[in-house]
Motif scaffolding. Sequence first.
Motif, PDB file in Angstrom:
ATOM      1  N   HIS A  81       0.855  -1.185   0.000  1.00 41.81           N
ATOM      2  CA  HIS A  81       0.000   0.000   0.000  1.00 41.81           C
ATOM      3  C   HIS A  81       0.889   1.232   0.000  1.00 41.81           C
ATOM      4  O   HIS A  81       2.027   1.200   0.466  1.00 41.81           O
ATOM      5  CB  HIS A  81      -0.894   0.031   1.243  1.00 41.81           C
ATOM      6  N   ARG A  82       0.358   2.337  -0.487  1.00 40.58           N
ATOM      7  CA  ARG A  82       1.119   3.585  -0.503  1.00 40.58           C
ATOM      8  C   ARG A  82       1.072   4.243   0.868  1.00 40.58           C
ATOM      9  O   ARG A  82       0.101   4.128   1.598  1.00 40.58           O
ATOM     10  CB  ARG A  82       0.542   4.532  -1.544  1.00 40.58           C
ATOM     11  N   ASN A  83       2.156   4.942   1.201  1.00 40.22           N
ATOM     12  CA  ASN A  83       2.244   5.724   2.428  1.00 40.22           C
ATOM     13  C   ASN A  83       3.050   6.974   2.103  1.00 40.22           C
ATOM     14  O   ASN A  83       4.271   6.914   1.954  1.00 40.22           O
ATOM     15  CB  ASN A  83       2.916   4.919   3.537  1.00 40.22           C
ATOM     16  N   ALA A  84       2.389   8.080   1.984  1.00 42.15           N
ATOM     17  CA  ALA A  84       3.041   9.314   1.547  1.00 42.15           C
ATOM     18  C   ALA A  84       4.079   9.809   2.538  1.00 42.15           C
ATOM     19  O   ALA A  84       5.014  10.514   2.167  1.00 42.15           O
ATOM     20  CB  ALA A  84       2.000  10.399   1.300  1.00 42.15           C
ATOM     21  N   THR A  85       3.955   9.447   3.805  1.00 47.89           N
ATOM     22  CA  THR A  85       4.895   9.940   4.806  1.00 47.89           C
ATOM     23  C   THR A  85       6.175   9.113   4.875  1.00 47.89           C
ATOM     24  O   THR A  85       7.149   9.558   5.479  1.00 47.89           O
ATOM     25  CB  THR A  85       4.240   9.963   6.199  1.00 47.89           C
ATOM     26  N   ALA A  86       6.195   7.924   4.288  1.00 49.18           N
ATOM     27  CA  ALA A  86       7.394   7.079   4.324  1.00 49.18           C
ATOM     28  C   ALA A  86       8.424   7.590   3.324  1.00 49.18           C
ATOM     29  O   ALA A  86       8.085   8.215   2.319  1.00 49.18           O
ATOM     30  CB  ALA A  86       7.032   5.634   4.018  1.00 49.18           C
ATOM     31  N   SER A  87       9.686   7.299   3.582  1.00 49.39           N
ATOM     32  CA  SER A  87      10.750   7.797   2.711  1.00 49.39           C
ATOM     33  C   SER A  87      10.674   7.204   1.310  1.00 49.39           C
ATOM     34  O   SER A  87      11.004   7.859   0.334  1.00 49.39           O
ATOM     35  CB  SER A  87      12.120   7.492   3.325  1.00 49.39           C
ATOM     36  N   ASP A  88      10.221   5.942   1.212  1.00 53.51           N
ATOM     37  CA  ASP A  88      10.091   5.320  -0.111  1.00 53.51           C
ATOM     38  C   ASP A  88       8.669   5.383  -0.654  1.00 53.51           C
ATOM     39  O   ASP A  88       8.391   4.900  -1.742  1.00 53.51           O
ATOM     40  CB  ASP A  88      10.577   3.875  -0.072  1.00 53.51           C
ATOM     41  N   GLY A  89       7.741   5.955   0.105  1.00 55.94           N
ATOM     42  CA  GLY A  89       6.360   6.102  -0.343  1.00 55.94           C
ATOM     43  C   GLY A  89       5.510   4.851  -0.194  1.00 55.94           C
ATOM     44  O   GLY A  89       4.402   4.796  -0.695  1.00 55.94           O
ATOM     45  N   LEU A  90       6.036   3.835   0.516  1.00 59.58           N
ATOM     46  CA  LEU A  90       5.314   2.573   0.684  1.00 59.58           C
ATOM     47  C   LEU A  90       5.148   2.248   2.162  1.00 59.58           C
ATOM     48  O   LEU A  90       5.922   2.687   3.009  1.00 59.58           O
ATOM     49  CB  LEU A  90       6.064   1.437  -0.021  1.00 59.58           C
ATOM     50  N   SER A  91       4.171   1.421   2.455  1.00 54.98           N
ATOM     51  CA  SER A  91       3.900   0.997   3.823  1.00 54.98           C
ATOM     52  C   SER A  91       5.047   0.138   4.349  1.00 54.98           C
ATOM     53  O   SER A  91       5.872  -0.356   3.587  1.00 54.98           O
ATOM     54  CB  SER A  91       2.591   0.202   3.838  1.00 54.98           C
ATOM     55  N   THR A  92       5.083  -0.078   5.656  1.00 51.32           N
ATOM     56  CA  THR A  92       6.149  -0.903   6.236  1.00 51.32           C
ATOM     57  C   THR A  92       5.833  -2.387   6.169  1.00 51.32           C
ATOM     58  O   THR A  92       6.731  -3.207   6.316  1.00 51.32           O
ATOM     59  CB  THR A  92       6.393  -0.528   7.713  1.00 51.32           C
TER      60      THR A  92
END
Length: 197
Positions: A81-92
Amino acid sequence: MANQEGVKRCVRCGEDKPYAAFARRRSNLDGLQRHCRDCASDYHRTRQESLGRKVRPKAQVPEGHKLCLKCGEVKPWSEWHRNATASDGLSTRCKACRAAEGRAGHLLRNYGLTEAERDEMVSSQMGLCIICLKAPAAHVDHCHETGKVRGVLCFNCNSAIGKLGDDPDAVRRAAAYLEGIAWKPTLVAPGVYRLPS
């Protein structure tokens, strides 16, 4: 080579790297860190290990892939899933791990059950719905007034009970209807009906 356009020398490893290999730092004249991202990562890792803290394992993953910290598998970006706050833009965590955690959380929040307790209930029912005895048991049934779990049913039986309003009298009337016993109300006066006893 360090004076070429778009290239900078790292002060730690001494290699010339493109600007994209350096993190931003507004206080520096060029707006970039003095050391590259790889050197910063290695320094941070050794510092955390020296302090006795848990450090995320470093793994070599191919381009377009990521390591899931939950299951330990390397999966393509399409499995995240996408995560805009992560450095790579993806979920952990990958989509499969997030879905499993979501199901376990739903059971615990709504019914107070763990997955092991639910599986134990299903095995005590021999894996079948306890109403129709045909379909596999997959949906937890509970009383909406008390919240008490009654059993594990198939989707159709669970939704049928819900649509009948968890009313035992409605279920009895439905059973009598299926057996051919008429439960039709009789018209006594205009707008007045008498239900059979």
